[in-house]
Design an enzyme around this catalytic site. Structure first.
Site, PDB file in Angstrom:
ATOM      1  N   ASP A  93       8.942  14.233  76.906  1.00  0.00           N
ATOM      2  CA  ASP A  93       7.531  14.284  77.308  1.00  0.00           C
ATOM      3  C   ASP A  93       7.144  15.755  77.241  1.00  0.00           C
ATOM      4  O   ASP A  93       7.226  16.479  78.227  1.00  0.00           O
ATOM      5  CB  ASP A  93       7.377  13.710  78.722  1.00  0.00           C
TER       6      ASP A  93
ATOM      7  N   ALA B 234      11.718  17.151  82.030  1.00  0.00           N
ATOM      8  CA  ALA B 234      11.487  16.302  83.194  1.00  0.00           C
ATOM      9  C   ALA B 234      10.341  16.749  84.086  1.00  0.00           C
ATOM     10  O   ALA B 234       9.686  15.926  84.717  1.00  0.00           O
ATOM     11  CB  ALA B 234      12.772  16.209  84.022  1.00  0.00           C
TER      12      ALA B 234
ATOM     13  N   ASP C 267      21.324  21.552  83.923  1.00  0.00           N
ATOM     14  CA  ASP C 267      20.722  22.755  83.367  1.00  0.00           C
ATOM     15  C   ASP C 267      21.053  22.831  81.877  1.00  0.00           C
ATOM     16  O   ASP C 267      21.806  22.003  81.343  1.00  0.00           O
ATOM     17  CB  ASP C 267      21.176  24.010  84.115  1.00  0.00           C
TER      18      ASP C 267
ATOM     19  N   CYS D 229       0.692  13.809  76.836  1.00  0.00           N
ATOM     20  CA  CYS D 229      -0.569  13.346  77.431  1.00  0.00           C
ATOM     21  C   CYS D 229      -1.710  14.045  76.706  1.00  0.00           C
ATOM     22  O   CYS D 229      -2.624  14.575  77.333  1.00  0.00           O
ATOM     23  CB  CYS D 229      -0.605  13.587  78.942  1.00  0.00           C
TER      24      CYS D 229
ATOM     25  N   LYS E 277       9.036  10.342  85.416  1.00  0.00           N
ATOM     26  CA  LYS E 277       9.516   9.353  84.441  1.00  0.00           C
ATOM     27  C   LYS E 277      10.998   9.064  84.651  1.00  0.00           C
ATOM     28  O   LYS E 277      11.444   7.918  84.494  1.00  0.00           O
ATOM     29  CB  LYS E 277       9.232   9.834  83.023  1.00  0.00           C
TER      30      LYS E 277
END
Length: 386
Positions: free
Chosen positions: A287, A226, A271, A340, A231
């Protein structure tokens, strides 16, 4: 500060970087020892430093060296600045150009200089992007546009554009995603605007928003890597979603609770120990940590610090993340992989490697987002069990 003093300060920052400090650290150190500098001064100095980082080889060519002073001379010369006025030696301005420094070289012809990339990365760009490699390399040399995500839980694009305009910020519809806006004027006013502080908009790249928009509509979603949670917040704005956020380093999510409250969104942070108990998930977004090559116009230092060894380390991390996340997914769920990055090694090759390691899985779709005026460079793929 005078324009010349700002150039001198940028040279100081680049000097600190040459001794091992990261760009943000060097800028922060300079700001702390220069309390006299105003916000416009700090912004101008930052612009000088990042202009150099985005175009370091061009700057070295036109400055005839890669010393901090030469790099500033080179980038300002390439930009058509009045060097005699900036390097006047008056007040806090740098000393005047020497006779050798005043001699402007011919424009560069070497591909690596024109593309402003390390030599070893050029074949990787060509392999991944083919005929578009040069276009991408040139796009990474430009200052990054500013994009906003409209929080659809609170407003819509038309209303957000109107409210931003009332606060001196001009934004227009971005074609990549229904929630995305491109800011054309007043970007530095955003963080203090009511539109931002009241949670109507968030700073988020348009391609990043597009990645979220293509996620399947499963109710229970986990943002596995995250980070700051952008997102996860984008998904949480959609009705009927139950959103969870996890990061291997929970400190990266330190601001997520405050951001979620501002946005009126519900995001449950987990967690690593809590993940198995919350599984299975309908959708897991990974991601993954990557080279960031699709966003180097924002973090241009990365293109000069990335090494082949670090790239290999990143691909191993990406593989392990996909393997771990797959075990948390429901049987009919979708594992969404995103980076990315522009590099094939981090994108298509990682999908192929996952499918080799996991028979009985398939890639239902994958897409590249080109770096350009509409957004940063991104890659996304959806993986499912047969």
């Amino acid at each position: 500060m005078t324009p010349g003093a700002r150039v001198a300060a940028a040279i100081e920052v680049l000097h600190d970087m040459s001794e091992g400090l990261a760009a943000e650290q060097a800028l922060t150190r300079w700001a702390r020892r220069s309390r006299f500098a105003g916000s416009k001064d700090r912004a101008a100095i930052r612009d000088h430093v990042f202009d150099v980082l985005r175009c370091k080889r061009t700057a070295a060519h036109f400055g005839q060296s890669d010393t901090p002073r030469a790099l500033l001379i080179g980038i300002l010369r390439e930009q058509g600045a009045d060097l005699d006025a900036l390097f006047s030696g008056v007040g806090h301005a740098p000393q005047p150009l020497s006779e050798a420094e005043a001699q402007a070289p011919l424009p560069p012809e070497e591909e690596a200089t024109l593309w402003n990339l390390p030599d070893w990365l050029i074949p990787l760009f060509k392999e991944a992007l083919g005929a578009e490699a040069g276009t991408a390399a040139m796009a990474l040399q430009e200052r990054a546009p500013v994009f906003l995500r409209v929080n659809i839980a609170k407003t819509d694009r038309a209303a957000a554009i109107a409210q931003l305009a009332g606060e001196g910020i001009t934004a227009e519809v971005n074609p990549l995603c229904d929630t995305a806006l491109s800011v054309t004027e007043g970007a530095r006013k955003i963080r203090n605007s009511a539109c931002y502080t009241e949670g109507l908009v968030e700073l988020q790249d348009a391609a990043s928003q597009a990645v979220v928009a293509t996620l399947p509509t499963g109710v229970k979603l986990l943002d596995y890597c995250a980070g700051g949670g952008g997102k996860a917040l984008a998904v949480a704005a959609q009705q009927g979603r139950q959103v969870f956020a996890h990061d291997i380093d929970p400190r990266r999510m330190a601001d997520l609770s405050a951001r979620a409250e501002r946005a009126g969104a519900a995001v449950t942070q987990l967690d690593s120990d809590a993940l198995p108990g919350a599984a299975p998930f309908d959708v897991i977004l990974c991601d993954a940590p990557c080279s960031g090559s699709g966003a180097w116009r924002r973090a241009a230092e990365g293109k000069w610090t990335l090494t082949a060894a670090r790239l290999a380390e990143l691909t191993a991390i990406q593989d392990s993340i996909l393997d771990e996340a797959a075990g948390l997914l429901g049987d009919q769920g979708t594992l969404a992989y995103a980076t990315c990055s522009l590099l094939r090694e981090e994108n298509e090759d990682r999908v192929a490697a996952f499918l080799t390691r996991h028979p009985g899985w398939r890639c239902s779709e994958q897409h590249r987002y080109a770096v350009g005026p509409a957004g940063d460079g991104f890659f996304a793929a959806h993986l499912m069990r047969d």
